[in-house]
Enzyme design. Structure first.
Site, PDB file in Angstrom:
ATOM      1  N   ILE A 165      -0.854   3.141  12.552  1.00  0.00           N
ATOM      2  CA  ILE A 165       0.405   3.631  11.992  1.00  0.00           C
ATOM      3  C   ILE A 165       1.484   3.568  13.074  1.00  0.00           C
ATOM      4  O   ILE A 165       1.444   4.316  14.063  1.00  0.00           O
ATOM      5  CB  ILE A 165       0.233   5.067  11.451  1.00  0.00           C
ATOM      6  CG1 ILE A 165      -0.951   5.107  10.469  1.00  0.00           C
ATOM      7  CG2 ILE A 165       1.522   5.536  10.793  1.00  0.00           C
ATOM      8  CD1 ILE A 165      -0.911   4.060   9.366  1.00  0.00           C
ATOM      9  N   LEU A 241       5.999  -2.600   1.365  1.00  0.00           N
ATOM     10  CA  LEU A 241       5.512  -3.692   2.228  1.00  0.00           C
ATOM     11  C   LEU A 241       6.279  -4.983   1.963  1.00  0.00           C
ATOM     12  O   LEU A 241       6.521  -5.773   2.879  1.00  0.00           O
ATOM     13  CB  LEU A 241       4.009  -3.933   2.019  1.00  0.00           C
ATOM     14  CG  LEU A 241       3.039  -2.815   2.393  1.00  0.00           C
ATOM     15  CD1 LEU A 241       1.606  -3.341   2.375  1.00  0.00           C
ATOM     16  CD2 LEU A 241       3.342  -2.204   3.744  1.00  0.00           C
ATOM     17  N   ALA A 244       9.199  -4.912   4.229  1.00  0.00           N
ATOM     18  CA  ALA A 244       8.867  -5.155   5.635  1.00  0.00           C
ATOM     19  C   ALA A 244       8.456  -6.618   5.855  1.00  0.00           C
ATOM     20  O   ALA A 244       8.807  -7.233   6.868  1.00  0.00           O
ATOM     21  CB  ALA A 244       7.751  -4.216   6.074  1.00  0.00           C
ATOM     22  N   GLU A 365       0.986  -6.115   7.729  1.00  0.00           N
ATOM     23  CA  GLU A 365       1.784  -6.426   6.518  1.00  0.00           C
ATOM     24  C   GLU A 365       1.179  -7.568   5.719  1.00  0.00           C
ATOM     25  O   GLU A 365       1.898  -8.415   5.166  1.00  0.00           O
ATOM     26  CB  GLU A 365       3.240  -6.761   6.892  1.00  0.00           C
ATOM     27  CG  GLU A 365       3.929  -5.718   7.727  1.00  0.00           C
ATOM     28  CD  GLU A 365       4.132  -4.415   6.986  1.00  0.00           C
ATOM     29  OE1 GLU A 365       3.837  -4.345   5.783  1.00  0.00           O
ATOM     30  OE2 GLU A 365       4.569  -3.443   7.641  1.00  0.00           O
TER      31      GLU A 365
HETATM   32  P1  TGC Z   1      -4.276  -3.855  -6.260  1.00  0.00           P
HETATM   33  O1  TGC Z   1      -4.553  -3.337  -4.932  1.00  0.00           O
HETATM   34  O2  TGC Z   1      -5.434  -3.982  -7.179  1.00  0.00           O
HETATM   35  O3  TGC Z   1      -3.189  -3.124  -7.164  1.00  0.00           O
HETATM   36  C1  TGC Z   1      -2.230  -2.326  -6.703  1.00  0.00           C
HETATM   37  C2  TGC Z   1      -0.998  -2.344  -7.602  1.00  0.00           C
HETATM   38  O4  TGC Z   1       0.042  -2.876  -6.799  1.00  0.00           O
HETATM   39  C3  TGC Z   1       0.634  -4.008  -7.435  1.00  0.00           C
HETATM   40  N1  TGC Z   1       0.994  -4.946  -6.366  1.00  0.00           N
HETATM   41  C4  TGC Z   1       2.242  -5.014  -5.889  1.00  0.00           C
HETATM   42  N2  TGC Z   1       3.370  -4.370  -6.228  1.00  0.00           N
HETATM   43  C5  TGC Z   1       4.485  -4.671  -5.545  1.00  0.00           C
HETATM   44  N3  TGC Z   1       4.506  -5.580  -4.542  1.00  0.00           N
HETATM   45  C6  TGC Z   1       3.393  -6.239  -4.174  1.00  0.00           C
HETATM   46  N4  TGC Z   1       3.440  -7.122  -3.183  1.00  0.00           N
HETATM   47  C7  TGC Z   1       2.190  -5.965  -4.857  1.00  0.00           C
HETATM   48  N5  TGC Z   1       0.923  -6.424  -4.740  1.00  0.00           N
HETATM   49  C8  TGC Z   1       0.207  -5.777  -5.676  1.00  0.00           C
HETATM   50  C9  TGC Z   1      -0.445  -4.509  -8.364  1.00  0.00           C
HETATM   51  O5  TGC Z   1       0.149  -5.262  -9.392  1.00  0.00           O
HETATM   52  C10 TGC Z   1      -1.047  -3.222  -8.836  1.00  0.00           C
HETATM   53  O6  TGC Z   1      -0.140  -2.655  -9.774  1.00  0.00           O
HETATM   54  P2  TGC Z   1      -0.686  -1.781 -11.004  1.00  0.00           P
HETATM   55  O7  TGC Z   1       0.563  -1.323 -11.703  1.00  0.00           O
HETATM   56  O8  TGC Z   1      -1.512  -2.728 -11.832  1.00  0.00           O
HETATM   57  O9  TGC Z   1      -1.496  -0.675 -10.425  1.00  0.00           O
HETATM   58  O10 TGC Z   1      -3.434  -5.062  -5.988  1.00  0.00           O
HETATM   59  P3  TGC Z   1      -3.634  -6.551  -6.137  1.00  0.00           P
HETATM   60  O11 TGC Z   1      -5.010  -6.942  -6.576  1.00  0.00           O
HETATM   61  O12 TGC Z   1      -2.512  -7.091  -6.909  1.00  0.00           O
HETATM   62  O13 TGC Z   1      -3.413  -6.889  -4.598  1.00  0.00           O
HETATM   63  C11 TGC Z   1      -4.459  -7.064  -3.733  1.00  0.00           C
HETATM   64  C12 TGC Z   1      -3.828  -7.392  -2.373  1.00  0.00           C
HETATM   65  C13 TGC Z   1      -4.980  -7.749  -1.446  1.00  0.00           C
HETATM   66  C14 TGC Z   1      -2.885  -8.568  -2.496  1.00  0.00           C
HETATM   67  C15 TGC Z   1      -3.043  -6.166  -1.870  1.00  0.00           C
HETATM   68  O14 TGC Z   1      -3.875  -5.062  -1.824  1.00  0.00           O
HETATM   69  C16 TGC Z   1      -2.419  -6.426  -0.537  1.00  0.00           C
HETATM   70  O15 TGC Z   1      -1.282  -6.885  -0.449  1.00  0.00           O
HETATM   71  N6  TGC Z   1      -3.155  -6.111   0.548  1.00  0.00           N
HETATM   72  C17 TGC Z   1      -2.602  -6.172   1.913  1.00  0.00           C
HETATM   73  C18 TGC Z   1      -2.012  -4.850   2.224  1.00  0.00           C
HETATM   74  C19 TGC Z   1      -1.308  -4.875   3.556  1.00  0.00           C
HETATM   75  O16 TGC Z   1      -0.383  -5.635   3.751  1.00  0.00           O
HETATM   76  N7  TGC Z   1      -1.764  -3.994   4.450  1.00  0.00           N
HETATM   77  C20 TGC Z   1      -1.217  -3.900   5.777  1.00  0.00           C
HETATM   78  C21 TGC Z   1      -0.175  -2.831   5.811  1.00  0.00           C
HETATM   79  S1  TGC Z   1       0.559  -2.749   7.362  1.00  0.00           S
HETATM   80  C22 TGC Z   1       0.582  -1.124   7.616  1.00  0.00           C
HETATM   81  O17 TGC Z   1       0.126  -0.341   6.876  1.00  0.00           O
HETATM   82  C23 TGC Z   1       1.263  -0.692   8.800  1.00  0.00           C
HETATM   83  S2  TGC Z   1       2.860  -0.311   8.378  1.00  0.00           S
HETATM   84  C24 TGC Z   1       3.695  -0.931   9.708  1.00  0.00           C
HETATM   85  C25 TGC Z   1       3.499  -0.088  10.887  1.00  0.00           C
HETATM   86  O18 TGC Z   1       3.228   1.095  10.753  1.00  0.00           O
HETATM   87  O19 TGC Z   1       3.665  -0.615  12.019  1.00  0.00           O
END
Ligand code: TGC
Length: 385
Positions: A165, A241, A244, A365
């Site tokens: 974080i 995200l 960012a 991210e």
């Molecule tokens: P899933 O996880 O099953 O569903 C979640 C819900 O989110 C929706 N969704 C989005 N909405 C807006 N923008 C996006 N880019 C979205 N991507 C997904 C999705 O439609 C669902 O909505 P609902 O209404 O059906 O509940 O999501 P998924 O299967 O679509 O996505 C899977 C995946 C792998 C693409 C997603 O989980 C992902 O992007 N994972 C990577 C997460 C990431 O970037 N983590 C790193 C974060 S960096 C951090 O935390 C540090 S902050 C910076 C710092 O502190 O320095």
């Protein structure tokens, strides 16, 4: 603006206001951050006093409107990210965490009272925020989070752990995402609350002028006012995200530009085999290829920025930008390092620091693999996560 930028004249595609934001960001970055960044990277020192300068310049939450925010265009924000990351990814990360993550979460999902209470102070930098989403089991699958928030009378009790974080040990408040009986919800948590513990991850060899932390929530009690009322579900956190990731699309091109600049300068100033390094065809080929990828990355960032301004930008388009521009910035940094010879691994040039930083940027991210799979899903309709 810069001899590399002049050669392709992307500035011709920018408005006077955008050029002004870029120029002011570059001035601040080169006068306040550049002179101290090597020492800060070496000493793992986060220079908190620069945050107020960023606030005074209008750079914190600059793309948001009202509540003391500047209301700048998406492209202006991208250009500012580029100029900060041209000096160091850690400072672009600060601008991202504060503006794109913490302030955006409040701006989009907070109550009117929360917006008025926090956003003006966050815009000046008097109040620093962080964004607690990622957990120790891995950042790629936030849907698997185990941190919980449970109702307790009028308030909530939060229990769990987060990792990586940014700025948590420096921040005044944390936007915390936690599982509740109603689904995933966001909370504004004061970092001086009992049970909140943030420990900097000390072993980092990347982004050392910035701080990333392990965070514990040991039955942290917050009032009912802490809840972000405008949202339930993970999509809210992921939409922050998106913001960012947009800044990263631009920012990494700043790191790339610095590395390319170092390589071009060196190729004209150093001689080998009795002639300037840059008079060799192999060297010119490398420089030309770096330059082409830099300009392509800039055009991609600009297209994505204009899409954002039109309100038509999709998460998949952001994935194209993050995947390509981080990958090409890493390649440019690596080639620049090789052109500098042995000196390229020293801190006399910024290149090795950018290379180390970009490994963080490639990972947070959404890793390069996650963005690849987001595009794979968009193309096939099949999720391979
Ligand atoms: P899933 O996880 O099953 O569903 C979640 C819900 O989110 C929706 N969704 C989005 N909405 C807006 N923008 C996006 N880019 C979205 N991507 C997904 C999705 O439609 C669902 O909505 P609902 O209404 O059906 O509940 O999501 P998924 O299967 O679509 O996505 C899977 C995946 C792998 C693409 C997603 O989980 C992902 O992007 N994972 C990577 C997460 C990431 O970037 N983590 C790193 C974060 S960096 C951090 O935390 C540090 S902050 C910076 C710092 O502190 O320095």
């Amino acid at each position: 603006m810069n001899r590399i930028d002049d050669l392709f004249d992307l500035t011709a595609l920018l408005s006077p206001a955008e050029i002004d934001w870029q120029t002011r960001a570059r001035d601040l970055a080169t006068t306040l951050i550049a002179p101290v960044i090597d020492a800060d990277f070496e000493n793992k020192h986060f220079r908190r006093e620069i945050v107020a300068e960023l606030g005074a310049g209008g750079f914190l939450g600059m793309h948001l409107t009202g509540y003391g925010c500047a209301g700048a265009s998406a492209v202006s924000y991208g250009l500012a990210c580029l100029e900060f990351e041209a000096v160091d990814s850690g400072w672009r990360t600060l601008v991202s965490v504060q503006g794109s993550l913490a302030m955006s979460a409040i701006w989009h999902f907070g109550s009117e009272q929360q917006k008025q209470e926090f956003l003006p102070h966050m815009a000046t930098g008097a109040v620093l925020g962080c964004f607690a989403l990622t957990e120790p089991h891995g950042g790629s699958d936030p849907a698997a989070m185990v941190t919980r928030a449970d109702r307790d009378g009028d308030g909530w009790v939060i229990t769990g752990t987060k990792r990586w974080i940014g700025l948590a040990s420096e921040a005044d408040l944390a936007i915390v995402w936690a599982r509740t009986d109603e689904g995933i919800r966001g909370f504004i948590v004061p970092t001086d609350a009992d049970g909140f513990v943030a420990r900097p991850i000390d072993t980092k060899l990347s982004m050392r002028a910035s701080v990333q932390c392990d965070v514990e929530f040991n039955s942290v009690r917050v009032s009912g006012d802490a809840l972000l009322p405008g949202v339930t579900g993970l999509s809210a956190a992921l939409s922050c995200l998106n913001e960012a990731r947009f800044g990263i699309v631009w920012g990494v091109m700043g790191a790339a530009r610095s590395c390319l600049n170092a390589a071009v300068t060196r190729s004209t100033e150093r001689s080998v085999f009795g002639r300037p390094l840059g008079a060799n065809q192999l060297v010119q080929q490398k420089l030309a290829e770096m330059f082409v990828e830099y300009e392509k990355g800039m055009l991609l960032a600009l297209h994505i920025g204009r899409q954002k301004e039109r309100g038509t930008l999709t998460p998949e388009q952001i994935s194209v930008g993050k995947l390509n521009n981080v990958r090409e910035a890493i390649a440019i940094a690596s080639t620049a390092r090789s052109l500098l010879g042995g000196d390229g691994i020293t801190s006399e040039f910024p290149v090795m620091r950018h290379m180390a930083n970009l490994e963080s940027v490639r990972t947070y991210e959404g890793t390069d693999d996650i963005h690849t799979l987001i595009l794979g899903r968009a193309l096939t309709g099949l999720a391979a996560f």
